[in-house]
Write an enzyme that holds these catalytic residues in place. Structure first.
Site, PDB file in Angstrom:
ATOM      1  N   LEU A 124       0.835  -1.205   0.000  1.00 41.76           N
ATOM      2  CA  LEU A 124       0.000   0.000   0.000  1.00 41.76           C
ATOM      3  C   LEU A 124       0.867   1.251   0.000  1.00 41.76           C
ATOM      4  O   LEU A 124       1.872   1.318   0.724  1.00 41.76           O
ATOM      5  CB  LEU A 124      -0.885  -0.001   1.256  1.00 41.76           C
ATOM      6  CG  LEU A 124      -1.757   1.219   1.508  1.00 41.76           C
ATOM      7  CD1 LEU A 124      -2.973   1.198   0.587  1.00 41.76           C
ATOM      8  CD2 LEU A 124      -2.202   1.260   2.964  1.00 41.76           C
ATOM      9  N   CYS A 125       0.474   2.247  -0.797  1.00 42.58           N
ATOM     10  CA  CYS A 125       1.092   3.574  -0.736  1.00 42.58           C
ATOM     11  C   CYS A 125      -0.024   4.608  -0.890  1.00 42.58           C
ATOM     12  O   CYS A 125      -1.170   4.340  -0.535  1.00 42.58           O
ATOM     13  CB  CYS A 125       2.199   3.731  -1.771  1.00 42.58           C
ATOM     14  SG  CYS A 125       1.650   3.773  -3.487  1.00 42.58           S
ATOM     15  N   HIS A 126       0.288   5.783  -1.419  1.00 46.21           N
ATOM     16  CA  HIS A 126      -0.721   6.830  -1.551  1.00 46.21           C
ATOM     17  C   HIS A 126      -1.708   6.548  -2.681  1.00 46.21           C
ATOM     18  O   HIS A 126      -2.918   6.567  -2.493  1.00 46.21           O
ATOM     19  CB  HIS A 126      -0.051   8.187  -1.737  1.00 46.21           C
ATOM     20  CG  HIS A 126      -0.995   9.338  -1.645  1.00 46.21           C
ATOM     21  ND1 HIS A 126      -0.684  10.579  -2.143  1.00 46.21           N
ATOM     22  CD2 HIS A 126      -2.245   9.461  -1.125  1.00 46.21           C
ATOM     23  CE1 HIS A 126      -1.708  11.404  -1.926  1.00 46.21           C
ATOM     24  NE2 HIS A 126      -2.660  10.747  -1.309  1.00 46.21           N
ATOM     25  N   ILE A 130      -3.980   4.310  -0.490  1.00 47.80           N
ATOM     26  CA  ILE A 130      -4.792   4.711   0.654  1.00 47.80           C
ATOM     27  C   ILE A 130      -5.880   5.694   0.242  1.00 47.80           C
ATOM     28  O   ILE A 130      -6.921   5.788   0.894  1.00 47.80           O
ATOM     29  CB  ILE A 130      -3.926   5.254   1.812  1.00 47.80           C
ATOM     30  CG1 ILE A 130      -4.745   5.246   3.107  1.00 47.80           C
ATOM     31  CG2 ILE A 130      -3.367   6.624   1.474  1.00 47.80           C
ATOM     32  CD1 ILE A 130      -3.938   5.258   4.360  1.00 47.80           C
TER      33      ILE A 130
END
Length: 111
Positions: A68-70, A97
């Site tokens: 997961l990242c932005h 996210i």
């Protein structure tokens, strides 16, 4: 090929991989302060993308890992790195996210 999993499908993907999985958050500490995923039927581990190579020993290659990242670009790079290093049950959380907030948990702030 790296699986692309929508935030709403993370639990199902992890279960299909054998459960007891990890959401690997590869965002920077300031980003984690802005918005964070809460553990659910999975563990959450935060390792910034640049630190993953030196901290790879913290990860179990036999455990399912959803990165997961932005928005999904950094996490895809980490997922590919893990796959190249023998991790076989790896996915990228498509949309990051930001999508997590929109599709799964609106209490997670968007930034």
């Amino acid at each position: 090929m790296i699986d692309q999993v929508r935030p709403s499908d993370v639990d199902a993907w992890l279960a299909a991989q054998g459960g007891d999985g990890v959401v690997l958050d590869v965002r920077e500490p300031a980003e984690l302060q802005a918005a964070a995923v809460q553990p659910g039927p999975f563990h959450v581990l935060s390792i910034p993308m640049g630190d993953v190579p030196s901290q790879i020993s913290r990860l179990d290659p036999d455990q399912p890992i959803a990165c997961l990242c932005h928005h999904g670009a950094r996490s895809m790079r980490v997922a590919m790195f893990l796959a190249q290093n023998g991790f076989t049950r790896v996915a990228n959380i498509a949309g990051g996210i930001d999508a997590w907030s929109r599709e799964r948990d609106p209490s997670v702030p968007r930034y």
